[in-house]
Design a protein around this motif. Sequence first.
Motif, PDB file in Angstrom:
ATOM      1  N   GLU B 371      59.157  48.482 -31.186  1.00 57.03           N
ATOM      2  CA  GLU B 371      58.051  49.279 -31.696  1.00 57.03           C
ATOM      3  C   GLU B 371      57.165  49.797 -30.562  1.00 57.03           C
ATOM      4  N   TYR B 372      56.936  48.949 -29.568  1.00 55.96           N
ATOM      5  CA  TYR B 372      55.955  49.296 -28.527  1.00 55.96           C
ATOM      6  C   TYR B 372      56.551  49.935 -27.284  1.00 55.96           C
ATOM      7  N   LYS B 373      57.858  49.848 -27.123  1.00 57.23           N
ATOM      8  CA  LYS B 373      58.444  50.385 -25.882  1.00 57.23           C
ATOM      9  C   LYS B 373      58.327  51.908 -25.865  1.00 57.23           C
ATOM     10  N   GLU B 374      58.413  52.467 -24.658  1.00 54.20           N
ATOM     11  CA  GLU B 374      58.410  53.929 -24.561  1.00 54.20           C
ATOM     12  C   GLU B 374      59.725  54.469 -25.123  1.00 54.20           C
ATOM     13  N   ASP B 375      59.709  55.708 -25.596  1.00 54.66           N
ATOM     14  CA  ASP B 375      60.912  56.291 -26.196  1.00 54.66           C
ATOM     15  C   ASP B 375      62.078  56.328 -25.225  1.00 54.66           C
ATOM     16  N   SER B 376      61.764  56.579 -23.955  1.00 57.40           N
ATOM     17  CA  SER B 376      62.843  56.727 -22.978  1.00 57.40           C
ATOM     18  C   SER B 376      63.166  55.417 -22.276  1.00 57.40           C
ATOM     19  N   ALA B 377      62.606  54.308 -22.774  1.00 54.87           N
ATOM     20  CA  ALA B 377      62.776  53.023 -22.076  1.00 54.87           C
ATOM     21  C   ALA B 377      64.244  52.634 -21.973  1.00 54.87           C
ATOM     22  N   ILE B 378      64.548  51.935 -20.880  1.00 53.36           N
ATOM     23  CA  ILE B 378      65.877  51.364 -20.703  1.00 53.36           C
ATOM     24  C   ILE B 378      65.755  49.868 -20.982  1.00 53.36           C
ATOM     25  N   VAL B 379      66.587  49.366 -21.875  1.00 54.93           N
ATOM     26  CA  VAL B 379      66.573  47.938 -22.162  1.00 54.93           C
ATOM     27  C   VAL B 379      67.804  47.313 -21.530  1.00 54.93           C
ATOM     28  N   VAL B 380      67.567  46.283 -20.718  1.00 60.59           N
ATOM     29  CA  VAL B 380      68.671  45.592 -20.059  1.00 60.59           C
ATOM     30  C   VAL B 380      68.703  44.164 -20.592  1.00 60.59           C
ATOM     31  N   THR B 381      69.871  43.690 -20.988  1.00 56.15           N
ATOM     32  CA  THR B 381      69.941  42.318 -21.495  1.00 56.15           C
ATOM     33  C   THR B 381      70.846  41.468 -20.626  1.00 56.15           C
ATOM     34  N   LEU B 423      65.798  51.299 -10.006  1.00 54.66           N
ATOM     35  CA  LEU B 423      65.919  52.114  -8.795  1.00 54.66           C
ATOM     36  C   LEU B 423      66.641  53.427  -9.099  1.00 54.66           C
ATOM     37  N   GLY B 424      67.525  53.396 -10.101  1.00 52.99           N
ATOM     38  CA  GLY B 424      68.232  54.609 -10.490  1.00 52.99           C
ATOM     39  C   GLY B 424      67.368  55.531 -11.339  1.00 52.99           C
ATOM     40  N   ALA B 425      66.420  54.955 -12.052  1.00 56.95           N
ATOM     41  CA  ALA B 425      65.541  55.738 -12.930  1.00 56.95           C
ATOM     42  C   ALA B 425      64.104  55.290 -12.715  1.00 56.95           C
ATOM     43  N   PRO B 426      63.531  55.642 -11.561  1.00 56.86           N
ATOM     44  CA  PRO B 426      62.206  55.114 -11.210  1.00 56.86           C
ATOM     45  C   PRO B 426      61.103  55.513 -12.177  1.00 56.86           C
ATOM     46  N   ASP B 427      61.306  56.616 -12.925  1.00 54.85           N
ATOM     47  CA  ASP B 427      60.237  57.066 -13.815  1.00 54.85           C
ATOM     48  C   ASP B 427      60.351  56.519 -15.227  1.00 54.85           C
ATOM     49  N   ARG B 428      61.399  55.772 -15.507  1.00 60.10           N
ATOM     50  CA  ARG B 428      61.546  55.248 -16.872  1.00 60.10           C
ATOM     51  C   ARG B 428      61.121  53.788 -16.924  1.00 60.10           C
ATOM     52  N   GLN B 429      60.644  53.400 -18.105  1.00 57.98           N
ATOM     53  CA  GLN B 429      60.265  52.013 -18.310  1.00 57.98           C
ATOM     54  C   GLN B 429      61.538  51.172 -18.420  1.00 57.98           C
ATOM     55  N   VAL B 430      61.614  50.086 -17.647  1.00 62.85           N
ATOM     56  CA  VAL B 430      62.776  49.200 -17.743  1.00 62.85           C
ATOM     57  C   VAL B 430      62.318  47.851 -18.295  1.00 62.85           C
ATOM     58  N   ILE B 431      62.908  47.501 -19.446  1.00 64.24           N
ATOM     59  CA  ILE B 431      62.541  46.257 -20.111  1.00 64.24           C
ATOM     60  C   ILE B 431      63.720  45.295 -20.050  1.00 64.24           C
ATOM     61  N   MET B 432      63.470  44.107 -19.542  1.00 66.24           N
ATOM     62  CA  MET B 432      64.509  43.087 -19.538  1.00 66.24           C
ATOM     63  C   MET B 432      64.331  42.166 -20.721  1.00 66.24           C
ATOM     64  N   VAL B 433      65.424  41.923 -21.439  1.00 65.79           N
ATOM     65  CA  VAL B 433      65.436  40.885 -22.470  1.00 65.79           C
ATOM     66  C   VAL B 433      66.458  39.868 -21.985  1.00 65.79           C
ATOM     67  N   VAL B 434      65.976  38.675 -21.701  1.00 62.72           N
ATOM     68  CA  VAL B 434      66.827  37.702 -21.014  1.00 62.72           C
ATOM     69  C   VAL B 434      66.530  36.308 -21.554  1.00 62.72           C
ATOM     70  N   GLY B 435      67.492  35.427 -21.456  1.00 66.47           N
ATOM     71  CA  GLY B 435      67.273  34.045 -21.879  1.00 66.47           C
ATOM     72  C   GLY B 435      66.808  33.191 -20.722  1.00 66.47           C
ATOM     73  N   ASP B 436      66.385  31.950 -21.039  1.00 61.15           N
ATOM     74  CA  ASP B 436      65.953  31.064 -19.956  1.00 61.15           C
ATOM     75  C   ASP B 436      67.162  30.571 -19.157  1.00 61.15           C
ATOM     76  N   GLY B 437      68.349  30.631 -19.743  1.00 64.66           N
ATOM     77  CA  GLY B 437      69.555  30.273 -19.002  1.00 64.66           C
ATOM     78  C   GLY B 437      69.939  31.367 -18.021  1.00 64.66           C
ATOM     79  N   GLY B 438      70.083  32.570 -18.521  1.00 65.00           N
ATOM     80  CA  GLY B 438      70.555  33.685 -17.693  1.00 65.00           C
ATOM     81  C   GLY B 438      69.625  34.037 -16.554  1.00 65.00           C
TER      82      GLY B 438
END
Lengths: 173, 553
Positions: B371-381, B423-438
């Motif tokens: 809901e809150y992320k920017e439209d162009s955000a990149i989500v990395v898991t 680094l590839g998309a410096p102008d986009r929001q990058v959000i990490m979704v990660v576990g405590d293990g990973g």
Amino acid sequence: MKHILSVLVENNPGVLTRIAGLFSRRGFNIDSLAVGMTENSSVSRMTIVVEGDERYLEQLNKQLHKLVDVIKISDITRDAYVDRELVLIKVSADAARRAEIMQLVDIFRARIVDVSPKTLTIEITGNDGKIIAFEDSLRPFGIKELVRTGKIAMLRGKKASTKNHTNKEEEES
Amino acid sequence: MEITVAEALIRCLEQENVEIIFGYPGGAILPVYDALNKTVIKHVLVRHEQGAAHMADGYARVTGKVGVCLATSGPGATNLVTGIANAYMDSVPMVVITGQVSTSMVGTDAFQEVDITGITIPITKHNYLVKEPEQLPAIVKKAFLLASSGRPGPVLIDLPKDVAQAKIDFKYPKKVGLPGYKPTVKGHTAMVQQAARIMCRSQRPVIYAGGGVRIAGAAPELLQLAETICAPVTHTLMGLGSFPGDHHLFLGMLGLHGTRYANQAVTECDCLIAVGARFDDRVVTKISGFAPTAKIIHIDIDPAEIGKNVITQLPIVGDVKNVLRAILPHLQKKENTAWMERIRRLKEGMPLRYKQDGALKPQFVIEKLNEYKEDSAIVVTDVGQHQMWAAQYMRFNEPRSFISSGGLGAMGFCLPAAIGAQLGAPDRQVIMVVGDGGIQMTMQELGTAAEQRLPLKIFILNNNRLGMVRQLQEFYCESRYIAVDFNFNPDFAELGRIYGMEGHTVETPEQLLAILPQVLSSASPVIVNCIIDREEDVLPMVLDGSNIDEAIG
């Protein structure tokens, strides 16, 4: 069903490892594999005999094609071809039975290439049927050792599967 | 002009428009690093070579360009292996350069010598050991061509130290010959027409879209196809993002943890159009009951994927974008009214759901991030439960905005991949979704992120355990839990602060909502340590041996 694949590969170091590794990691079984240079020194030919149904062969074919070093694969099983294999057989042969063995050698048009007091070493070339028959005839005498080259094969007639293969010369700018 | 092979290598990379290299120096690669003094290419010093490979991977996934990483011989090279395998499984274009001991020492078990070309044969598209100095320019040219064309993948170049130091007359070839490499890009005309006929006749079509759509840049054609024949679209994990998540034809992910309605639609459809997907075992949980009433059209650039797992009625080998463009003119607009009604009812009748009971639910965190992320955000898991929840609850409207380790399922991917992505998309929001293990598998790269001043938004879904393995033990080992609890974890918020980031810990939905808008709009990097419900399972779930329409939960 047994298939004979005639595979042209770039004669690069490691190409045999790439092919053998592909067979083992994808669970394909090789019946035999013979490899040597062709008339073009940058290209080698592998003759690979494998057993499997159509789907298995199709998948094997496609996986082989993905190897960058593989230039061309021909499944020549259904074409007219000549195939040969060379086998060396060391068989027990005491004086009493030697004549009998030599007779068999004659019948099969094989050749004796080495003699020792207790053994004969015989060379035979031919197709599967002939080699199996010869091996069966010798078995009662006691086969001490047997070495096969693996099958090599070539299409009959004027067709050649190497034709028009251009060398991979780099075109410099 | 005579230059060293190492310098020639850097000139080659410049010719290939490489902007950034991820690497770690060492003895055998010394000449190449020396040559890096004289280039505009940016070098990112990582903290572990695995990070370099994942960063090049994340960079390539976001930009579509070839990712480049660099390491020394021996341990430097072996540390890259997981990252190379990961790129191979997900068809990511990458060129990997490793140093090697001098040619006279090769094969002698020299210090820091490993046979990295031998090791990486099964996990590279191709690899090269540079034996002659003159070969280098052509090898680099071939490596970039192979990595980025056909079905992309990693290509490794192993460069012995003495070869790197040798001098050559440098010329970068315009063309190179690869007699054994001819990817089919254009679909077979008769097959294309036949596919169009089947699509036109179909009353209950479903499109099953994989990573090939993103790779081919075929999202616009996919959208046009879906809307023309009125076919709902389901995705593999790799395919998410290649169709708008808010579109009424969007079905979400299918397979093992797919939505029930996607799995049901695939089971009921009369025509399944597989586009750039490979029918892997996370999608086709059981071959015999998969899409039992469907004619299957399979479009893929890799002929070896056709018929590998599932027998298809109509295979088309070719570049997905090309093939879809060829098919589209043969189609007429259809409505499929009854099927659309059925899909609507399936979506209403079996939505994704979870219980809200006051605890902080991981699904809630993802929903709010969405809901809150920017439209162009990149989500990395990373890999595990959080990855599946992200795949289920996140919505993407553009390709290359969801980055995840699919085929290999490599824990530790997230942080370095996110660094590469940012680094590839410096102008986009990058959000990490990660576990405590990973996060703890590649946590050292927080140093790299800090050094590069990347504003990563790191959300750790922290259950102090390996949630996905715990879930597997629950279902397949009668809840005999072993080796899944972390009885010690660091304070991740504090850890973030040590690396110069903002650090927050949230334990309730209210606490999350209180910080989320500020955290996502801030320009600084942040770690949000989300203490989530420890017992939560990823549902629905298709148990071993079941069909995709027989999910539990």
